[in-house]
Write a protein that holds these residues in place. Structure first.
Motif, short mmCIF file in Angstrom:
data_model
loop_
_atom_site.label_atom_id
_atom_site.label_comp_id
_atom_site.label_asym_id
_atom_site.label_seq_id
_atom_site.Cartn_x
_atom_site.Cartn_y
_atom_site.Cartn_z
N UNK A 16 29.95 -25.92 12.04
CA UNK A 16 30.02 -24.70 10.82
C UNK A 16 31.38 -24.01 10.91
N UNK A 17 31.71 -23.75 12.04
CA UNK A 17 32.80 -22.62 12.35
C UNK A 17 33.97 -23.47 12.07
N UNK A 18 34.39 -24.69 12.05
CA UNK A 18 35.51 -25.49 12.02
C UNK A 18 35.93 -25.66 10.42
N UNK A 19 36.83 -24.99 9.85
CA UNK A 19 37.36 -25.17 8.63
C UNK A 19 37.41 -26.73 7.92
N UNK A 20 36.85 -26.69 6.89
CA UNK A 20 36.79 -27.99 6.06
C UNK A 20 36.11 -29.17 6.57
N UNK A 21 35.30 -29.06 7.63
CA UNK A 21 34.17 -30.07 7.86
C UNK A 21 32.79 -29.73 6.79
N UNK A 22 32.04 -30.56 6.64
CA UNK A 22 30.95 -30.61 5.77
C UNK A 22 29.97 -29.33 5.79
N UNK A 23 29.83 -29.30 7.28
CA UNK A 23 28.96 -27.96 7.76
C UNK A 23 29.73 -26.54 7.44
#
Length: 250
Positions: free
Chosen positions: A39-46
């Motif tokens: 969730x902290x990684x830009x662009x992931x679904x999370x």
């Protein structure tokens, strides 16, 4: 550019999914799955779901809906798109609303004349004064002659029949007007961002496969336990400020 992969084993604080969990999609008989991601990684679904929840996009959407009338929402929809930034569309909408307040029966020529003047806020001149003025006059006449329905899905279909309003614009108007969780808006930034994740398929074409984009997006919102309209607004705001090349599949 390779996609970043989160190695954080912690679960998503919003919906409790593991970063390495995979979410499944089934559209038109085709099934696939993608990694939820960190969730902290830009662009992931999370990431998109987490930002939608953490930044209270559902509340923002509800506030916008409570303050928006159908004429204002339709004008914003008609004046946007085709490369027109939201800020320019909003400023142009204000111009048209001011004119209509003075002259409710304003002609296309009169609206065009007002739109041809530089917009407030140093935004320059509006790009399509003649084309959009004609659409506005016809669409407002349609609104007056046939009152719009209240149900969000019926309203979306109704708006799609207005002159110059396609499926994405109709959905955007419904979202801005009602805050409904039943509609999905498939915009350019959304397509780039979610094609990059694998939620959308690169062989899909927006005009030919709009229903596929819509269905997979609704499934994604359900996986994330967020309203589709709020999720779309979050992605649109954040993805449009990033260079398109960031989401390159090459």
């Amino acid at each position: 550019m390779e996609k970043a992969v989160s190695l954080d084993p912690m679960r998503d604080p919003h919906c409790g999914r593991s970063a390495h969990e995979r979410i499944g999609f089934t559209v038109k008989g085709q099934s696939w799955d993608v990694e939820w991601g960190g969730h902290e990684v830009f662009g992931t679904p999370a990431f998109w779901v987490n930002r939608t929840a953490a930044e209270r996009y559902e509340e923002r959407l509800a506030e916008t809906a409570s303050e928006t009338g159908i004429v204002s929402a339709v004008l914003f929809g008609l004046l946007g798109g085709a490369g027109v930034k939201a800020e320019s569309a909003s400023a142009a909408k204000r111009v048209v609303l001011d004119l209509l307040a003075e002259n409710p029966a304003a002609t296309a020529e009169e609206i065009e004349e007002w739109l041809a003047e530089p917009l407030a806020g140093g935004l320059g001149c509006y790009r399509f004064p003649k084309q959009r003025s004609e659409r506005i006059v016809v669409s407002l006449a349609q609104l007056r002659s046939e009152p719009p329905p209240e149900d969000p899905i019926e309203l979306e279909m109704y708006l799609g029949r207005l002159y110059g309003v396609g499926p994405p614009t109709a959905a955007r108007i419904v979202r801005n007007l009602t805050g409904s969780a039943k509609v999905a808006i498939i915009s350019g930034p959304l397509v780039r961002a979610l094609m990059w994740t694998g939620i959308f398929k690169p062989q899909w074409h927006l005009r030919r496969h709009y229903d596929r984009f819509r269905e997979s997006f609704l499934q994604y919102a359900e996986h994330g336990n967020v309203q589709p309209g709020a999720l779309d607004l979050c992605i649109w705001e954040k993805a449009r400020s990033v260079e398109p090349s960031h989401f390159s599949l090459g």
